[in-house]
Scaffold this motif. Structure first.
Motif, PDB file in Angstrom:
ATOM      1  N   ASP A   6       0.861  -1.171   0.000  1.00  0.00           N
ATOM      2  CA  ASP A   6       0.000   0.000   0.000  1.00  0.00           C
ATOM      3  C   ASP A   6       0.904   1.229   0.000  1.00  0.00           C
ATOM      4  OD1 ASP A   6       1.001  -0.306   2.527  1.00  0.00           O
ATOM      5  OD2 ASP A   6      -0.879   0.009   3.549  1.00  0.00           O
ATOM      6  N   GLY A   7       0.338   2.402  -0.193  1.00  0.00           N
ATOM      7  CA  GLY A   7       1.124   3.630  -0.191  1.00  0.00           C
ATOM      8  C   GLY A   7       0.777   4.490   1.008  1.00  0.00           C
ATOM      9  N   LYS A   8       1.744   4.766   1.842  1.00  0.00           N
ATOM     10  CA  LYS A   8       1.543   5.623   3.011  1.00  0.00           C
ATOM     11  C   LYS A   8       2.123   6.999   2.719  1.00  0.00           C
ATOM     12  CE  LYS A   8       1.679   1.762   6.239  1.00  0.00           C
ATOM     13  NZ  LYS A   8       1.685   0.714   5.235  1.00  0.00           N
ATOM     14  N   VAL A   9       1.619   8.020   3.391  1.00  0.00           N
ATOM     15  CA  VAL A   9       2.103   9.383   3.185  1.00  0.00           C
ATOM     16  C   VAL A   9       3.615   9.428   3.373  1.00  0.00           C
ATOM     17  CG1 VAL A   9       1.994  11.747   4.044  1.00  0.00           C
ATOM     18  CG2 VAL A   9      -0.098  10.402   3.867  1.00  0.00           C
ATOM     19  N   GLY A  10       4.298   9.982   2.371  1.00  0.00           N
ATOM     20  CA  GLY A  10       5.752  10.094   2.408  1.00  0.00           C
ATOM     21  C   GLY A  10       6.476   8.950   1.734  1.00  0.00           C
ATOM     22  N   ASP A  11       5.740   7.898   1.322  1.00  0.00           N
ATOM     23  CA  ASP A  11       6.372   6.763   0.657  1.00  0.00           C
ATOM     24  C   ASP A  11       6.740   7.101  -0.783  1.00  0.00           C
ATOM     25  OD1 ASP A  11       6.143   5.164   2.863  1.00  0.00           O
ATOM     26  OD2 ASP A  11       4.570   3.862   2.053  1.00  0.00           O
ATOM     27  N   LEU A  12       7.871   6.588  -1.201  1.00  0.00           N
ATOM     28  CA  LEU A  12       8.316   6.657  -2.579  1.00  0.00           C
ATOM     29  C   LEU A  12       8.211   5.243  -3.127  1.00  0.00           C
ATOM     30  CD1 LEU A  12       9.680   8.351  -4.827  1.00  0.00           C
ATOM     31  CD2 LEU A  12      11.866   7.577  -3.892  1.00  0.00           C
ATOM     32  N   GLY A  13       7.558   5.091  -4.259  1.00  0.00           N
ATOM     33  CA  GLY A  13       7.356   3.756  -4.787  1.00  0.00           C
ATOM     34  C   GLY A  13       7.516   3.693  -6.292  1.00  0.00           C
ATOM     35  N   TYR A  14       7.432   2.495  -6.795  1.00  0.00           N
ATOM     36  CA  TYR A  14       7.485   2.226  -8.225  1.00  0.00           C
ATOM     37  C   TYR A  14       6.200   1.514  -8.591  1.00  0.00           C
ATOM     38  CZ  TYR A  14       9.077   0.324 -12.686  1.00  0.00           C
ATOM     39  OH  TYR A  14       9.200  -0.005 -14.018  1.00  0.00           O
TER      40      TYR A  14
END
Length: 79
Positions: A26-34
């Motif tokens: 999942d994506g949390k605030v501040g996460d950097l993802g691809y």
């Protein structure tokens, strides 16, 4: 970086990354993802529920508020 869905900033990468077998998250605030289906970089400024193909690359510890205001960000390969 372009705003997407009112919860994240996305950026196209010049080449797709290879993450075969890496877990989705999942994506949390501040996460950097691809985001592997589209091959782009994603930075979450609002929570994102689990989505298949989102691979967490790291988390911003500072400077996050300034980054999400930017329209242009230089992405360089680390040596």
């Amino acid at each position: 970086m372009k705003d997407y869905a009112g919860r994240e900033k996305i950026a196209d990468l010049p080449v797709r990354l290879n993450f075969a077998g890496d877990p989705s998250s999942d994506g949390k605030v501040g996460d950097l993802g691809y985001f592997s289906p589209w091959g782009n970089l994603v930075l979450y400024y609002k929570p994102q529920p689990y989505y298949e193909g989102v691979i967490n690359l790291g988390k911003f510890e500072s400077g996050f508020d300034e980054i999400i205001k930017c329209e242009r960000v230089l992405i360089q390969k680390a040596d």
